[in-house]
Design a protein around this motif. Sequence first.
Motif, mmCIF file in Angstrom:
data_model
loop_
_atom_site.group_PDB
_atom_site.id
_atom_site.type_symbol
_atom_site.label_atom_id
_atom_site.label_comp_id
_atom_site.label_asym_id
_atom_site.label_seq_id
_atom_site.Cartn_x
_atom_site.Cartn_y
_atom_site.Cartn_z
ATOM 1 N N ARG A 41 0.834 -1.200 0.000
ATOM 2 C CA ARG A 41 0.000 0.000 0.000
ATOM 3 C C ARG A 41 0.863 1.242 0.000
ATOM 4 O O ARG A 41 1.976 1.177 0.508
ATOM 5 N N PRO A 42 0.464 2.317 -0.574
ATOM 6 C CA PRO A 42 -0.849 2.611 -1.129
ATOM 7 C C PRO A 42 -1.026 2.213 -2.593
ATOM 8 O O PRO A 42 -2.076 2.474 -3.180
ATOM 9 N N CYS A 43 -0.040 1.573 -3.222
ATOM 10 C CA CYS A 43 -0.191 1.210 -4.638
ATOM 11 C C CYS A 43 -1.205 0.090 -4.843
ATOM 12 O O CYS A 43 -1.578 -0.202 -5.971
ATOM 13 N N ASP A 44 -1.670 -0.521 -3.751
ATOM 14 C CA ASP A 44 -2.683 -1.570 -3.788
ATOM 15 C C ASP A 44 -2.293 -2.711 -4.732
ATOM 16 O O ASP A 44 -3.046 -3.085 -5.620
ATOM 17 N N SER A 45 -1.089 -3.225 -4.512
ATOM 18 C CA SER A 45 -0.584 -4.344 -5.302
ATOM 19 C C SER A 45 -0.407 -5.566 -4.416
ATOM 20 O O SER A 45 -0.280 -5.459 -3.206
ATOM 21 N N PHE A 46 -0.397 -6.723 -5.047
ATOM 22 C CA PHE A 46 -0.225 -7.995 -4.350
ATOM 23 C C PHE A 46 1.157 -8.531 -4.683
ATOM 24 O O PHE A 46 1.587 -8.486 -5.828
ATOM 25 N N ALA A 47 1.857 -9.024 -3.682
ATOM 26 C CA ALA A 47 3.186 -9.594 -3.904
ATOM 27 C C ALA A 47 3.284 -10.946 -3.223
ATOM 28 O O ALA A 47 2.765 -11.132 -2.122
ATOM 29 N N ARG A 48 3.934 -11.885 -3.912
ATOM 30 C CA ARG A 48 4.259 -13.188 -3.325
ATOM 31 C C ARG A 48 5.767 -13.255 -3.214
ATOM 32 O O ARG A 48 6.472 -12.929 -4.166
ATOM 33 N N VAL A 49 6.257 -13.675 -2.069
ATOM 34 C CA VAL A 49 7.689 -13.760 -1.842
ATOM 35 C C VAL A 49 8.001 -15.158 -1.328
ATOM 36 O O VAL A 49 7.332 -15.661 -0.424
ATOM 37 N N ALA A 50 9.012 -15.764 -1.938
ATOM 38 C CA ALA A 50 9.461 -17.106 -1.523
ATOM 39 C C ALA A 50 10.974 -17.133 -1.577
ATOM 40 O O ALA A 50 11.590 -16.361 -2.322
ATOM 41 N N PRO A 51 11.578 -17.995 -0.805
ATOM 42 C CA PRO A 51 13.034 -18.129 -0.894
ATOM 43 C C PRO A 51 13.455 -18.503 -2.314
ATOM 44 O O PRO A 51 12.760 -19.249 -3.010
ATOM 45 N N LEU A 52 14.580 -17.982 -2.744
ATOM 46 C CA LEU A 52 15.093 -18.249 -4.085
ATOM 47 C C LEU A 52 15.232 -19.745 -4.340
ATOM 48 O O LEU A 52 14.978 -20.227 -5.446
ATOM 49 N N SER A 53 15.573 -20.480 -3.310
ATOM 50 C CA SER A 53 15.773 -21.923 -3.465
ATOM 51 C C SER A 53 14.493 -22.665 -3.854
ATOM 52 O O SER A 53 14.554 -23.774 -4.356
ATOM 53 N N HIS A 54 13.331 -22.029 -3.655
ATOM 54 C CA HIS A 54 12.066 -22.670 -4.026
ATOM 55 C C HIS A 54 11.838 -22.658 -5.535
ATOM 56 O O HIS A 54 11.078 -23.461 -6.049
ATOM 57 N N GLY A 55 12.457 -21.698 -6.237
ATOM 58 C CA GLY A 55 12.333 -21.637 -7.695
ATOM 59 C C GLY A 55 10.908 -21.489 -8.186
ATOM 60 O O GLY A 55 10.531 -22.078 -9.191
ATOM 61 N N THR A 56 10.095 -20.680 -7.513
ATOM 62 C CA THR A 56 8.680 -20.587 -7.850
ATOM 63 C C THR A 56 8.283 -19.323 -8.597
ATOM 64 O O THR A 56 7.114 -19.156 -8.917
ATOM 65 N N ALA A 57 9.209 -18.442 -8.912
ATOM 66 C CA ALA A 57 8.850 -17.163 -9.526
ATOM 67 C C ALA A 57 8.092 -17.360 -10.839
ATOM 68 O O ALA A 57 7.032 -16.771 -11.048
ATOM 69 N N ARG A 58 8.619 -18.164 -11.739
ATOM 70 C CA ARG A 58 7.952 -18.378 -13.031
ATOM 71 C C ARG A 58 6.558 -18.964 -12.826
ATOM 72 O O ARG A 58 5.598 -18.574 -13.472
ATOM 73 N N PHE A 59 6.436 -19.920 -11.908
ATOM 74 C CA PHE A 59 5.142 -20.534 -11.617
ATOM 75 C C PHE A 59 4.146 -19.484 -11.138
ATOM 76 O O PHE A 59 2.999 -19.454 -11.595
ATOM 77 N N GLU A 60 4.553 -18.611 -10.217
ATOM 78 C CA GLU A 60 3.660 -17.581 -9.677
ATOM 79 C C GLU A 60 3.190 -16.631 -10.776
ATOM 80 O O GLU A 60 2.014 -16.273 -10.839
ATOM 81 N N ILE A 61 4.093 -16.223 -11.659
ATOM 82 C CA ILE A 61 3.733 -15.338 -12.770
ATOM 83 C C ILE A 61 2.755 -16.036 -13.711
ATOM 84 O O ILE A 61 1.754 -15.445 -14.137
ATOM 85 N N ASP A 62 3.021 -17.286 -14.034
ATOM 86 C CA ASP A 62 2.128 -18.042 -14.924
ATOM 87 C C ASP A 62 0.730 -18.195 -14.322
ATOM 88 O O ASP A 62 -0.271 -18.067 -15.026
ATOM 89 N N VAL A 63 0.656 -18.465 -13.034
ATOM 90 C CA VAL A 63 -0.648 -18.593 -12.369
ATOM 91 C C VAL A 63 -1.399 -17.270 -12.418
ATOM 92 O O VAL A 63 -2.586 -17.223 -12.762
#
Length: 82
Positions: A41-63
């Motif tokens: 806030r105040p940009c009213d955006s949603f963020a997901r954060v995970a440890p780099l070792s999880h390798g989930t960034a591409r998955f989160e963007i695709d979802v």
Amino acid sequence: MQSPDLERAIQAAVSTARALGLQADEAVVLQNSNKLALRLRPCDSFARVAPLSHGTARFEIDVARGLAETGAPAAAPDPRVP
């Protein structure tokens, strides 16, 4: 996430949003497990954060993109995010 990682994750989300030109002054924790869900806030955006070792960034963007394309009540990633 545990306390030291939690603070680092929140700061990473806020600083990344600011680097993308969004006004992010605070982060509200929506969910805290092995991944962190934040409302910036105040940009009213949603963020997901995970440890780099999880390798989930591409998955989160695709979802997120897939949900937005189907008309689900979800926003697509900001177009400035590659």
